[in-house]
Design a protein around this motif. Structure first.
Motif, PDB file in Angstrom:
ATOM      1  N   ALA A 216    -127.249 -35.597 -15.294  1.00 48.72           N
ATOM      2  CA  ALA A 216    -126.134 -34.723 -15.166  1.00 48.72           C
ATOM      3  C   ALA A 216    -125.541 -35.378 -13.611  1.00 48.72           C
ATOM      4  O   ALA A 216    -125.240 -34.763 -12.708  1.00 48.72           O
ATOM      5  N   ASP A 217    -125.756 -36.618 -13.618  1.00 45.43           N
ATOM      6  CA  ASP A 217    -125.467 -37.478 -12.383  1.00 45.43           C
ATOM      7  C   ASP A 217    -124.087 -37.344 -11.670  1.00 45.43           C
ATOM      8  O   ASP A 217    -123.617 -37.505 -10.747  1.00 45.43           O
ATOM      9  N   ARG A 218    -122.924 -36.942 -12.684  1.00 43.16           N
ATOM     10  CA  ARG A 218    -121.655 -36.962 -12.362  1.00 43.16           C
ATOM     11  C   ARG A 218    -121.303 -35.454 -12.153  1.00 43.16           C
ATOM     12  O   ARG A 218    -120.163 -35.207 -11.778  1.00 43.16           O
ATOM     13  N   LYS A 219    -122.237 -34.548 -12.314  1.00 44.28           N
ATOM     14  CA  LYS A 219    -121.784 -32.986 -11.977  1.00 44.28           C
ATOM     15  C   LYS A 219    -121.137 -32.996 -10.730  1.00 44.28           C
ATOM     16  O   LYS A 219    -121.918 -32.983  -9.763  1.00 44.28           O
ATOM     17  N   ALA A 220    -120.000 -32.178 -10.697  1.00 41.81           N
ATOM     18  CA  ALA A 220    -119.208 -31.957  -9.410  1.00 41.81           C
ATOM     19  C   ALA A 220    -119.359 -33.039  -8.295  1.00 41.81           C
ATOM     20  O   ALA A 220    -119.742 -32.728  -7.099  1.00 41.81           O
ATOM     21  N   ASP A 229    -115.699 -41.237  -5.201  1.00 41.98           N
ATOM     22  CA  ASP A 229    -115.739 -42.864  -5.689  1.00 41.98           C
ATOM     23  C   ASP A 229    -114.712 -43.067  -6.432  1.00 41.98           C
ATOM     24  O   ASP A 229    -113.761 -42.133  -6.976  1.00 41.98           O
ATOM     25  N   ALA A 230    -114.537 -44.569  -7.080  1.00 40.00           N
ATOM     26  CA  ALA A 230    -113.392 -44.854  -7.819  1.00 40.00           C
ATOM     27  C   ALA A 230    -113.315 -44.157  -9.169  1.00 40.00           C
ATOM     28  O   ALA A 230    -112.299 -43.708  -9.727  1.00 40.00           O
ATOM     29  N   GLU A 231    -114.481 -43.923  -9.727  1.00 37.65           N
ATOM     30  CA  GLU A 231    -114.665 -43.177 -11.006  1.00 37.65           C
ATOM     31  C   GLU A 231    -114.131 -41.901 -10.949  1.00 37.65           C
ATOM     32  O   GLU A 231    -113.424 -41.679 -11.809  1.00 37.65           O
ATOM     33  N   LEU A 232    -114.441 -41.232 -10.046  1.00 36.12           N
ATOM     34  CA  LEU A 232    -113.852 -39.688  -9.901  1.00 36.12           C
ATOM     35  C   LEU A 232    -112.188 -39.727  -9.659  1.00 36.12           C
ATOM     36  O   LEU A 232    -111.613 -38.982 -10.273  1.00 36.12           O
ATOM     37  N   LEU A 233    -111.749 -40.745  -8.916  1.00 34.11           N
ATOM     38  CA  LEU A 233    -110.422 -40.694  -8.793  1.00 34.11           C
ATOM     39  C   LEU A 233    -109.763 -41.183  -9.982  1.00 34.11           C
ATOM     40  O   LEU A 233    -108.592 -40.548 -10.208  1.00 34.11           O
TER      41      LEU A 233
END
Length: 302
Positions: A216-220, A229-233
């Motif tokens: 779950a490396d992208r959790k919160a 980071d660009a992926e979040l935006l």
């Protein structure tokens, strides 16, 4: 660093449908409070950011008659359901005193007016810069289903001051949208406020660490002072895009204005004459005239 208080959770990191002037004002207050660089009182009176005037016929409405109290204000056979302040998913009467208007409370009043045999029409004086997306579509769809266009009672929305973003979505669900020449409305799109606190953490010598499960490396991601980071935006941008599409499609269906035409407005706010030109209101009239129009429609249907 100061954690976001509960009221700020409604403003940041979640889609909202607010006009720019309303969003700017709320964010400015929030940022001063969160940073601690303000002498503002402990409680922010959101209601002070917007006028709460009600004029003319709707101002004479009351909750009471000889039979007792109704769940909404009324005058004669017309229910008066004000839509004022910042729109939120759920709010009680105490929140309303602070300038919040809950979709739940609006719907409770609309349902009561729909089911009241003495009520023949609904008048909605409106002064709101918008609010939360959560609960907005459910409220707008239910109001639309109660309108005369769907076999219900005529609903006249009157822009006493403004109906922007989420407030305009709900306004568009009425049978008629009317307003004064100086009223403002539109801002037909969503947005999301986000604050990257990583530089502030770095400045004070703090290095955030968030422990996550290996899968779950992208959790919160971006929480606790982590850098966005660009992926979040990109992901958040896609969410705002999706909700904005739904807003435009709903308004287009309610107002019979092409989606392309609404998108060409680019989320801007307009005053009365332009609102009329773009098909966002039906006429520029005083509140007395709008009330008289509703009374005439009720009389014709009798």
């Amino acid at each position: 660093m100061t954690a976001f208080p509960l009221w700020a959770e409604r403003l940041y990191n979640t889609p909202v449908a607010l006009a720019q002037h309303k969003n700017d004002a709320l964010c400015e207050f929030a940022e001063m409070r969160i940073s601690g660089k303000s002498s503002l009182p402990e409680r922010i009176g959101v209601g002070s950011l917007e006028g709460v005037q009600m004029r003319a016929m709707s101002d004479e409405a009351s909750f009471y008659n000889e039979d007792g109290r109704k769940p909404f204000q009324f005058k004669g056979s017309i229910a008066v359901i004000p839509m004022r302040g910042t729109l939120v998913h759920r709010a009680d009467w105490m929140d309303a005193e602070s300038g919040l208007c809950g979709y739940n409370r609006l719907l409770k009043q609309f349902r009561a007016a729909r089911d009241d045999r003495d009520i023949k029409g609904i008048f909605v004086p409106t002064n709101s810069g918008g609010g939360e997306c959560a609960g907005m579509f459910a409220a707008a769809e239910e109001i639309a289903a109660m309108a005369k266009a769907e076999g219900g009672k005529p609903i006249y929305v009157y822009l006493d001051e403004q109906a922007c973003s989420a407030a305009y979505v709900l306004a568009s669900a009425g049978d008629k949208v009317l307003g004064r020449r100086e009223c403002i409305g539109g801002s037909i799109a969503a947005l999301m406020n986000m604050i990257d606190k990583s530089k502030a953490y770095e400045k004070v010598g703090l290095e955030p660490h968030v422990v996550r499960a290996s899968w779950a490396d992208r959790k919160a991601i971006g929480t606790g002072g982590e850098k966005f980071d660009a992926e979040l935006l990109t992901k958040m941008g896609s969410l705002v895009e999706e909700i904005s599409e739904q807003i435009v499609e709903f308004v287009a269906a309610m107002r019979h204005v092409p989606v392309k035409a609404l998108k060409s407005l680019r989320g801007e706010v307009f005053s009365g004459r332009d609102l009329l030109k773009y098909g966002l209101i039906d006429d520029i009239v005083s509140e007395q005239e709008a009330w008289a129009m509703l009374e005439e429609e009720i009389d014709q249907a009798a």
